[in-house]
Scaffold this active site. Structure first.
Site, PDB file in Angstrom:
ATOM      1  N   GLU A 160       0.798  -1.241   0.000  1.00 19.80           N
ATOM      2  CA  GLU A 160       0.000   0.000   0.000  1.00 19.80           C
ATOM      3  C   GLU A 160       0.827   1.287   0.000  1.00 19.80           C
ATOM      4  OE1 GLU A 160      -2.767  -0.231   3.262  1.00 19.80           O
ATOM      5  OE2 GLU A 160      -3.853  -1.912   2.357  1.00 19.80           O
ATOM      6  N   ASN A 218       2.226  -5.128  -3.210  1.00 25.17           N
ATOM      7  CA  ASN A 218       0.809  -5.431  -2.955  1.00 25.17           C
ATOM      8  C   ASN A 218       0.038  -4.145  -2.676  1.00 25.17           C
ATOM      9  OD1 ASN A 218      -1.121  -7.666  -2.404  1.00 25.17           O
ATOM     10  ND2 ASN A 218      -1.177  -6.854  -0.316  1.00 25.17           N
ATOM     11  N   HIS A 265     -10.373  -5.971  -2.458  1.00 28.01           N
ATOM     12  CA  HIS A 265     -11.467  -5.778  -1.492  1.00 28.01           C
ATOM     13  C   HIS A 265     -12.569  -5.002  -2.210  1.00 28.01           C
ATOM     14  CE1 HIS A 265      -9.050  -7.246   1.805  1.00 28.01           C
ATOM     15  NE2 HIS A 265      -8.095  -6.372   1.533  1.00 28.01           N
ATOM     16  N   GLU A 317      -6.153 -10.680  -1.442  1.00 34.99           N
ATOM     17  CA  GLU A 317      -6.988 -10.477  -0.237  1.00 34.99           C
ATOM     18  C   GLU A 317      -8.465 -10.376  -0.614  1.00 34.99           C
ATOM     19  OE1 GLU A 317      -5.552  -7.158   2.118  1.00 34.99           O
ATOM     20  OE2 GLU A 317      -3.460  -7.665   1.729  1.00 34.99           O
ATOM     21  N   ASP A 331     -12.233 -10.187  -1.092  1.00 37.54           N
ATOM     22  CA  ASP A 331     -13.567 -10.291  -0.489  1.00 37.54           C
ATOM     23  C   ASP A 331     -14.504  -9.365  -1.254  1.00 37.54           C
ATOM     24  OD1 ASP A 331     -12.801  -7.789   0.682  1.00 37.54           O
ATOM     25  OD2 ASP A 331     -12.426  -8.696   2.624  1.00 37.54           O
TER      26      ASP A 331
HETATM   27  C1  XIL Z   1      -6.530  -6.276   8.092  1.00 37.64           C
HETATM   28  C2  XIL Z   1      -6.880  -7.439   9.002  1.00 37.64           C
HETATM   29  O1  XIL Z   1      -7.771  -8.293   8.316  1.00 37.64           O
HETATM   30  C3  XIL Z   1      -7.508  -6.928  10.270  1.00 37.64           C
HETATM   31  O2  XIL Z   1      -7.684  -8.003  11.208  1.00 37.64           O
HETATM   32  C4  XIL Z   1      -6.643  -5.838  10.912  1.00 37.64           C
HETATM   33  O3  XIL Z   1      -7.304  -5.277  12.034  1.00 37.64           O
HETATM   34  C5  XIL Z   1      -6.316  -4.750   9.905  1.00 37.64           C
HETATM   35  O4  XIL Z   1      -5.706  -5.335   8.763  1.00 37.64           O
HETATM   36  N1  XIL Z   1      -5.077  -4.565   3.528  1.00 37.64           N
HETATM   37  C6  XIL Z   1      -4.098  -5.425   3.987  1.00 37.64           C
HETATM   38  C7  XIL Z   1      -4.384  -6.331   5.128  1.00 37.64           C
HETATM   39  O5  XIL Z   1      -3.036  -5.529   3.363  1.00 37.64           O
HETATM   40  O6  XIL Z   1      -3.248  -6.560   5.919  1.00 37.64           O
HETATM   41  C8  XIL Z   1      -5.503  -5.795   5.983  1.00 37.64           C
HETATM   42  O7  XIL Z   1      -5.803  -6.765   6.982  1.00 37.64           O
HETATM   43  C9  XIL Z   1      -6.706  -5.452   5.139  1.00 37.64           C
HETATM   44  C10 XIL Z   1      -6.371  -4.393   4.135  1.00 37.64           C
END
Ligand code: XIL
Length: 302
Positions: free
Chosen positions: A127, A169, A206, A235, A237
């Site tokens: 990020e 990422n 996401h 990641e 969802d």
């Molecule tokens: C999130 C976790 O799922 C949570 O449990 C935590 O509180 C915050 O981080 N981007 C990422 C992940 O790269 O590491 C994040 O994970 C979600 C967004």
């Protein structure tokens, strides 16, 4: 195949999930994990605050629980994440300049060395690009140490674990027309042209109604792959439910399978109740561990 991991493997891909160490005593959770997934990412346990809570003192207990459980089950591990502006330990949040740069590089070196040989791919930097129309870097304490902090982190990771694939990422880089996507693309292009060690780009994926699965997703993945890197959905969802959600999941799987160098997909949790999202039902299994329509559409698309 009859499971996500087996079906993905038939296509030469993996299918992974984020895992939380404190859920490894939940038998419903572990049963689904062991049955369905062949790649594991620690949801929080390998982040900077977890692995170096005090400067120079490293803590791997919870991360090791996840890595050992996965490897004992024959699964591979994506490492997440070596350097990030978020979830930094308090001591690092207050640092700047060359002291911070040195602390960051030491962290990358120590953690990647500790796990050398056990990690399929590391999210070396997470990020680092800004949202919005600039296409530039996100302001952060790490960015303020100099624009070359990202390549310095990648070089340190390569030296520490030459066998791990090294990934950049990020999120909101799925739509090819977004400035942030273009900014990351230009960085990867630059790294490849100058020989900075980078092997893969992770797309967090996401999605929700304000940030839907883009119709040009395969274009984005293909254009990055054409730079000479693997691409991965890291990641995934998708907020929603029923057939609408199932179709969106199917679209993501199809976009990945359409790109030869899209090597795998990871969902960010197992059951809806495991999701980091405060509300909603963004995952493939319901709170009781039952397969949702989204699960079936993913399995059928693989
Ligand atoms: C999130 C976790 O799922 C949570 O449990 C935590 O509180 C915050 O981080 N981007 C990422 C992940 O790269 O590491 C994040 O994970 C979600 C967004």
């Amino acid at each position: 195949g009859t499971t996500l991991g087996a079906s993905a493997a038939e296509k030469g891909r993996y299918f992974g999930t984020a895992v939380a160490a404190n859920k490894l005593s939940d038998s419903t959770y572990v049963n689904i994990l062991n049955r369905e997934f062949d790649m594991v990412t620690a949801e929080n346990e390998m982040k900077m605050d977890a692995t170096e809570p005090s400067q120079g003192q490293f803590s791997y207990g919870n991360a090791d629980r996840i890595v050992n459980q996965a490897r004992n089950q024959g699964k591979r591990v994506r490492g997440h994440a070596l350097a990030w502006h978020s979830q930094q330990p308090g001591w690092m949040q207050n640092m700047s300049g060359s002291a911070l740069r040195q602390a960051m590089l030491n962290h990358v070196t120590q953690v990647a060395t500790y796990y050398r040989g056990k990690i399929y791919a590391w999210d070396v930097v997470n990020e680092a690009f800004a949202d919005g129309s600039s296409g530039g870097r996100r302001d952060s304490n790490l960015q303020r140490t100099g624009n070359d902090w990202i390549e310095a982190a990648f070089r340190a990771a390569r030296a520490a674990d030459p066998g791990a694939k090294l990934c950049y990422n990020d999120y909101n880089t799925d739509n090819w027309s977004h400035a942030k996507t273009q900014g990351v693309y230009r960085m990867v292009q630059d790294f490849k042209s100058r020989g900075v060690p980078i092997d893969c780009v992770g797309f967090q994926a996401h999605f929700n109604s304000g940030n839907p699965v883009p119709s040009n997703y395969h274009t984005t993945l293909q254009n990055f792959a054409a730079l000479g890197v693997d691409v991965q959905i890291t990641e995934l969802d998708i907020e929603g439910s029923g057939s609408t959600q199932a179709q969106q999941y199917q679209g993501v799987v199809q976009a990945c399978l359409a790109v030869a160098r899209c090597t795998g997909i990871t969902v960010w949790g197992i059951r809806d109740t495991d999701s980091w999202r405060a509300s909603g039902t963004p995952l493939l299994f319901d709170g009781s561990g039952n397969k949702k329509a989204a699960y079936t559409s993913v399995l059928n698309a693989l």
